[in-house]
Motif scaffolding. Structure first.
Motif, PDB file in Angstrom:
ATOM      1  N   GLU A  78       0.816  -1.215   0.000  1.00 15.32           N
ATOM      2  CA  GLU A  78       0.000   0.000   0.000  1.00 15.32           C
ATOM      3  C   GLU A  78       0.850   1.265   0.000  1.00 15.32           C
ATOM      4  OE1 GLU A  78      -2.953  -0.030   3.064  1.00 15.32           O
ATOM      5  OE2 GLU A  78      -4.058  -1.705   2.194  1.00 15.32           O
ATOM      6  N   LEU A 137      -5.499   4.286  -6.925  1.00 17.50           N
ATOM      7  CA  LEU A 137      -6.649   4.379  -6.027  1.00 17.50           C
ATOM      8  C   LEU A 137      -7.932   4.131  -6.805  1.00 17.50           C
ATOM      9  CD1 LEU A 137      -7.195   4.997  -3.016  1.00 17.50           C
ATOM     10  CD2 LEU A 137      -7.595   7.374  -3.662  1.00 17.50           C
ATOM     11  N   GLY A 152     -11.653   4.187  -5.672  1.00 14.82           N
ATOM     12  CA  GLY A 152     -12.509   4.481  -4.522  1.00 14.82           C
ATOM     13  C   GLY A 152     -11.640   4.580  -3.278  1.00 14.82           C
ATOM     14  N   GLU A 153     -11.890   3.701  -2.303  1.00 15.31           N
ATOM     15  CA  GLU A 153     -11.060   3.666  -1.101  1.00 15.31           C
ATOM     16  C   GLU A 153     -10.019   2.551  -1.164  1.00 15.31           C
ATOM     17  OE1 GLU A 153     -13.540   3.393   2.303  1.00 15.31           O
ATOM     18  OE2 GLU A 153     -14.469   5.368   2.020  1.00 15.31           O
ATOM     19  N   LYS A 157      -6.675   0.770  -2.389  1.00  8.95           N
ATOM     20  CA  LYS A 157      -5.355   0.993  -2.960  1.00  8.95           C
ATOM     21  C   LYS A 157      -4.859  -0.303  -3.590  1.00  8.95           C
ATOM     22  CE  LYS A 157      -3.319   4.737  -0.193  1.00  8.95           C
ATOM     23  NZ  LYS A 157      -2.188   5.084   0.688  1.00  8.95           N
ATOM     24  N   THR A 173     -10.620  -4.539  11.661  1.00  3.19           N
ATOM     25  CA  THR A 173      -9.754  -4.010  10.605  1.00  3.19           C
ATOM     26  C   THR A 173      -8.296  -4.367  10.892  1.00  3.19           C
ATOM     27  OG1 THR A 173      -9.518  -1.871  11.715  1.00  3.19           O
ATOM     28  CG2 THR A 173     -11.295  -2.080  10.085  1.00  3.19           C
TER      29      THR A 173
END
Length: 204
Positions: A9, A28, A30-31, A33, A139
């Motif tokens: 990332e 990128l 959207g969100e 990577k 997460t």
């Protein structure tokens, strides 16, 4: 030839022979990577003796290392200039498949990843470091810019100033353990800590 898979990332650079640098930059969506696979090769024919170096944009080059042996997994360290910190990555070499079957696949991942399996936020901190990282429920986060010492230790606590840090633990100690952490309004909670090595990445 080699196929470089950048799973860090972060923008990554791989140097073979002089001026032979492959850039593996992040895109990128959207969100999300991601980095597309990049082809890499040495100018010299004798790949067995050829060595490559890796770096991030904000780090120095790693030591020269070989990508030759299929199945090997190892970690590399890249110092951050003018700081008592380093970036750590894990490297795994595998045999290519499909259209890459004549190539070796070099997967570069974070060396350390922490996953919060709880339903509440937690905070982690490296021992003797003032940098605190908050991890949301369910997460995972990679750990970069850690102190350049051999025995890296982490501490964990629940979010909030009323909680207390756990005892330090070594992130390279593979296996299961338990940590006692104070949860405000409830008392001490016993949390299970699993440290697992997958390919060249240590998951906490």
């Amino acid at each position: 030839p080699y196929v470089i898979l950048n799973s860090t990332e972060k923008d990554l650079y791989v140097e073979g022979d002089k001026y032979n640098i492959t850039q593996c930059k992040m895109s990128l969506d959207g969100e999300l990577k991601y980095s597309k696979p990049r082809m890499f090769s040495f100018c010299r024919e004798d790949d067995n003796r050829s060595r490559a170096r890796i770096r991030f944009k904000d780090s120095s080059w790693s030591i020269p290392t070989s990508f030759h042996a299929i199945g090997q997994s190892f970690d590399l360290t890249m110092e951050i200039p003018h700081k008592n910190q380093e970036c750590n990555v894990g490297v795994h070499i595998s045999e290519g498949e499909g259209k890459y079957k004549y190539s070796k696949v070099v997967e570069i991942q974070p060396r350390y990843i922490v996953k919060n399996c709880l339903d509440i936020d937690i905070e982690i901190c490296e021992c003797s470091s003032g940098s605190i990282l908050t991890i949301s429920p369910r997460t995972s986060v990679p750990l970069y810019k850690m102190r350049n010492i051999l025995n890296k230790q982490l501490m964990i606590k629940f979010l909030g100033s009323a909680s207390e840090w756990s005892s330090p633990f070594l992130i390279k100690d593979i296996g299961s353990n338990y940590l006692k952490i104070l949860k405000p309004g409830i008392g001490h909670k016993l949390l299970k800590l699993d440290i697992v090595l997958e390919k060249a990445t240590i998951f906490v």
